[in-house]
Motif scaffolding. Structure first.
Motif, PDB file in Angstrom:
ATOM      1  N   ALA A   1      25.450 -27.694  51.192  1.00 50.13           N
ATOM      2  CA  ALA A   1      26.305 -28.609  50.426  1.00 50.13           C
ATOM      3  C   ALA A   1      26.275 -30.050  50.910  1.00 50.13           C
ATOM      4  N   ASN A   2      25.931 -30.266  52.189  1.00 56.97           N
ATOM      5  CA  ASN A   2      26.020 -31.622  52.768  1.00 56.97           C
ATOM      6  C   ASN A   2      27.410 -32.213  52.547  1.00 56.97           C
ATOM      7  N   ALA A   3      28.426 -31.383  52.710  1.00 56.57           N
ATOM      8  CA  ALA A   3      29.806 -31.823  52.449  1.00 56.57           C
ATOM      9  C   ALA A   3      30.412 -32.431  53.696  1.00 56.57           C
ATOM     10  N   SER A   4      31.276 -33.403  53.468  1.00 59.42           N
ATOM     11  CA  SER A   4      32.029 -33.994  54.585  1.00 59.42           C
ATOM     12  C   SER A   4      33.244 -33.143  54.903  1.00 59.42           C
ATOM     13  N   THR A   5      33.920 -32.677  53.853  1.00 59.96           N
ATOM     14  CA  THR A   5      35.137 -31.880  54.038  1.00 59.96           C
ATOM     15  C   THR A   5      35.099 -30.647  53.133  1.00 59.96           C
TER      16      THR A   5
ATOM     17  N   LYS B   1      37.160 -25.414  48.241  1.00 61.36           N
ATOM     18  CA  LYS B   1      36.763 -26.650  47.555  1.00 61.36           C
ATOM     19  C   LYS B   1      36.082 -27.584  48.548  1.00 61.36           C
ATOM     20  N   ASP B   2      34.842 -28.055  48.208  1.00 56.57           N
ATOM     21  CA  ASP B   2      34.130 -29.012  49.078  1.00 56.57           C
ATOM     22  C   ASP B   2      33.754 -30.248  48.281  1.00 56.57           C
ATOM     23  N   ASP B   3      33.350 -31.305  48.993  1.00 60.69           N
ATOM     24  CA  ASP B   3      32.950 -32.569  48.347  1.00 60.69           C
ATOM     25  C   ASP B   3      31.455 -32.790  48.493  1.00 60.69           C
ATOM     26  N   GLY B   4      30.705 -31.689  48.469  1.00 65.18           N
ATOM     27  CA  GLY B   4      29.270 -31.773  48.683  1.00 65.18           C
ATOM     28  C   GLY B   4      28.494 -32.188  47.452  1.00 65.18           C
ATOM     29  N   ILE B   5      27.163 -31.925  47.495  1.00 61.29           N
ATOM     30  CA  ILE B   5      26.256 -32.403  46.437  1.00 61.29           C
ATOM     31  C   ILE B   5      26.384 -31.592  45.152  1.00 61.29           C
TER      32      ILE B   5
ATOM     33  N   LYS C   1      29.307 -33.695  42.424  1.00 58.11           N
ATOM     34  CA  LYS C   1      30.763 -33.611  42.179  1.00 58.11           C
ATOM     35  C   LYS C   1      31.416 -32.519  43.025  1.00 58.11           C
ATOM     36  N   GLY C   2      30.653 -31.940  43.948  1.00 61.06           N
ATOM     37  CA  GLY C   2      31.207 -30.895  44.787  1.00 61.06           C
ATOM     38  C   GLY C   2      31.274 -29.546  44.065  1.00 61.06           C
ATOM     39  N   THR C   3      31.805 -28.570  44.788  1.00 65.34           N
ATOM     40  CA  THR C   3      31.878 -27.196  44.259  1.00 65.34           C
ATOM     41  C   THR C   3      33.248 -26.597  44.564  1.00 65.34           C
ATOM     42  N   THR C   4      33.773 -25.863  43.585  1.00 60.83           N
ATOM     43  CA  THR C   4      35.040 -25.149  43.782  1.00 60.83           C
ATOM     44  C   THR C   4      34.828 -23.679  43.446  1.00 60.83           C
ATOM     45  N   ILE C   5      35.218 -22.818  44.382  1.00 63.92           N
ATOM     46  CA  ILE C   5      35.188 -21.361  44.155  1.00 63.92           C
ATOM     47  C   ILE C   5      36.633 -20.884  44.114  1.00 63.92           C
ATOM     48  N   ARG C   6      37.007 -20.254  42.954  1.00 67.04           N
ATOM     49  CA  ARG C   6      38.395 -19.803  42.816  1.00 67.04           C
ATOM     50  C   ARG C   6      38.393 -18.316  42.435  1.00 67.04           C
ATOM     51  N   MET C   7      39.173 -17.529  43.144  1.00 62.25           N
ATOM     52  CA  MET C   7      39.256 -16.085  42.880  1.00 62.25           C
ATOM     53  C   MET C   7      40.715 -15.666  42.772  1.00 62.25           C
ATOM     54  N   LYS C   8      40.997 -14.884  41.686  1.00 67.66           N
ATOM     55  CA  LYS C   8      42.350 -14.345  41.507  1.00 67.66           C
ATOM     56  C   LYS C   8      42.286 -12.827  41.618  1.00 67.66           C
TER      57      LYS C   8
END
Length: 645
Positions: free
Chosen positions: A573-577, A593-597, A632-639
């Motif tokens: 991801a090369n994410a900072s956070t 949730k990350d702020d990666g590529i 725009k980063g990536t978000t993984i959400r599981m319910k």
């Protein structure tokens, strides 16, 4: 209701009118009776009593009622009996209907293998065919009936059967065979028991048998034998016991005498027979005696008297529709009344054609009844076959449904076993994680204990030892300078006290931190990931979540998804956070949730990591959502439903 009511002396002593009133009262109060075999037997007996008292309509009504009750009760034996009773009612005026009901009774008795009743129904059908002039068909039916009746010990039915067969053969002009069966009938009378009632019956049967035999002798012109046979039975006793039989014997005896050439006073036989017939309303006998008188006067050369009696016989025969007698009378008139011979001959031909046509129609009618009954029977068999197929189909369908239920149950049990295995595996994974985490905690605890021990030994203990030595030396002096030095070491002791308190506090905090729960396990995972990568990972777990009440499979799944996601983020991801949160919103919600590529979901094929995450979510029936766009980063959400497992 009890059928013995008809056997009481008071009932038997009653006249016909009183009997009918009594029977009517029984019929009216029996309406509320339960439809059982006793009640149906009572109704049959009631129908019999009405029949014996010439109340045919009432007997018929009761028979119809008991038929309906028998059908409702599915009592086939009573159904057959009721059909027979209804046939008896129709026998006089509606012979085709009678034949139809006898046919139905026969079919049921065949199903029940009741040979005697089969024989009786065949006899009744044969008798109707005989009355209708269908002698060939009647002969076939009665011959078939005798096959069944000979197996039974009913002498009266055998007598009737042999007599009817002999009479049919006589009509078919097979006189030798006819005589054979009439003699069989006469011989069988001897088998009747010699009770009082049977003696009376034997006497009457003997008279009937003698008349039948003498008829055959008459047809074969053996008039001496006829005269001999009939003179033996022409007695006052016969006139008293059986007036109609007496009339028949008188007429036949007189006829044989005139055929033998004995003319003198022979008309007395015919006149006496005619007068008795008129007196007792024996209409058929009146036709015979009028014809006999006409033939007598023809032989006596009294043409006028002959024509007179023959015309009277013809008119009455036409009224009673006695076809054979009409033909015989027309033939005699043609011989006696020469002037009108042509007219009589034409009428003779017309009536012959009419009778032939009627006989053909009757043959067709009764053949049609047989056919239609067999068609109904075939339809019932077809319906029965269809019902059988439906039943078999229903059973097969039920077996298929049962098989499906069993298969589904087995699959359900298999899923349950697999679920329990997965739960056990999850418990084992949790246990392994605990074991691993506890090992790390133990190592950390041991290192911390060593540090504290060294700290206490190298710092605190040396300071305490030095302070104790100095205070010991200073206690030997009591000047002001020494007092100030003591204060310095007192301060040192306070400093040592504070250092011990600090070390104790650090030890207490460390002990608390080593108390394991699921949140600590996740925190440790985040901590380790922060140490090996450039991405800053943070964790937030809602404090209201009670992890002990949540299924182990869900906890393991969340842990593995978080572990897989953090690894993917660190690699690709090369994410900072990256922020990991677990919240409780009805369902248990995991969000990473990350702020990666980021990446294009449609253009990029899912890697093994994302596939693993999807499969793990499926194991707990969770809803997984992955949101990502390039840069725009990536978000993984599981319910996951907490109570779904």
């Amino acid at each position: 209701m009890n059928s013995s009511l008809f056997q009481t002396g008071s009932y038997k002593r009653n006249g016909t009118i009183e009997k009918i009133k009594f029977l009517d009262s029984l019929e009216s109060i029996s309406i509320q009776n339960k439809n059982d075999s006793i009640y149906r037997k009572f109704l049959f007996d009631l129908s019999d009593e009405y029949y014996y008292n010439n109340e045919n309509e009432k007997s018929y009504s009761i028979s119809q009622k008991v038929l309906i009750l028998s059908i409702i009760a599915k009592d086939t034996l009573s159904m057959a009996k009721a059909y027979s009773y209804i046939g008896d009612y129709h026998q006089i005026s509606h012979k085709d209907s009678a034949y139809y009901y006898y046919q139905k009774a026969e079919k049921i008795n065949r199903l029940l293998n009741r040979n005697y009743q089969i024989g009786k129904m065949l006899f009744k059908k044969a008798y109707i065919l005989f009355l209708e002039g269908n002698f060939i068909e009647s002969e076939a039916q009665i011959a078939n009936a005798l096959l069944y009746l000979k197996k039974e010990n009913d002498v009266e039915m055998l007598f009737a059967g042999y007599s009817l067969l002999g009479t049919n053969l006589e009509k078919l002009e097979e006189y030798n065979e006819a005589l054979k069966y009439q003699l069989l009938a006469k011989n069988i009378i001897l088998k009747l028991n010699n009770s009082n009632s049977n003696l009376e019956q034997k006497y009457l049967y003997n008279i009937q048998s003698t008349i039948n035999i003498s008829n055959i002798y008459e047809k074969t012109s053996q008039y001496d034998k006829v005269i001999k046979e009939l003179e033996l039975i022409l007695t006052p006793d016969l006139k008293e016991k059986w007036p109609q039989g007496y009339v028949t014997v008188l007429g036949n005896l007189g006829y044989s005498k005139i055929k033998k050439g004995i003319i003198k006073d022979t008309d007395n036989y015919f006149n006496e027979a005619l007068n008795l017939s008129k007196k007792n309303n024996y209409e058929n006998n009146k036709v015979y005696q009028l014809k006999n008188l006409g033939e007598y006067y023809a032989i006596a050369k009294d043409t006028t008297a002959s024509i007179k009696y023959l015309n009277q016989s013809l008119q009455l025969a036409q009224k009673l529709k006695m076809g054979d007698e009409i033909k015989m009378t027309l033939e005699l008139l043609s011989q006696v009344d020469y002037k009108n011979a042509t007219t009589y001959d034409k009428k003779y031909i017309a009536i012959s054609d009419s009778l032939t046509k009627a006989q053909r129609i009757n043959r067709n009618k009764y053949a049609r009844i047989e056919y239609e009954t067999s068609v109904i029977e075939d339809e019932n068999k077809l319906l029965s076959t269809k019902n059988t197929y439906i039943l078999i189909g229903s059973i097969v369908l039920m077996l298929i449904l049962l098989s499906i239920i069993i298969i589904r149950y087995i699959k359900s049990q298999k899923r349950e076993i697999e679920f329990r295995k997965s739960q056990q595996k999850a418990e084992e994974e949790i246990f392994d994680l605990l074991k691993e985490y506890q090992l790390k905690l133990s190592i950390a605890k041991e290192l911390e204990q060593n540090r504290i021990s060294k700290e206490l030994h190298d710092s605190v203990m040396n300071k305490l030892y030095g302070a104790r030595m100095q205070l010991g030396i200073l206690n030997e002096y009591n000047d002001e300078e020494i007092k100030e030095k003591r204060l310095v070491y007192v301060d040192l002791l306070q400093e040592i006290e504070q250092e011990i308190r600090t070390i104790s506090h650090d030890l207490h905090t460390e002990i608390n931190e080593t108390q394991f729960d699921y949140t600590n396990l996740l925190s440790n995972l985040i901590h380790l990931q922060n140490e090996i990568g450039t991405t800053s990972f943070t964790l937030h777990v809602a404090p209201e979540i009670t992890w002990d009440s949540i299924d182990s499979l869900i906890k393991v799944t969340i842990f593995r998804i978080v572990q897989e996601s953090l690894l993917n983020i660190s690699k690709h991801a090369n994410a900072s956070t990256c922020h990991v949160s677990i919240l409780l919103d009805g369902d248990l919600v995991l969000e990473i949730k990350d702020d990666g590529i980021g990446f294009d979901l449609k253009a990029t094929k899912q890697g093994i990591g994302l596939q693993n995450i999807q499969e793990r979510a499926n194991t707990i029936s969770a809803i997984l959502e992955i949101i990502s766009k390039p840069n725009k980063g990536t978000t993984i959400r599981m319910k996951a439903k907490i109570g779904s497992l």
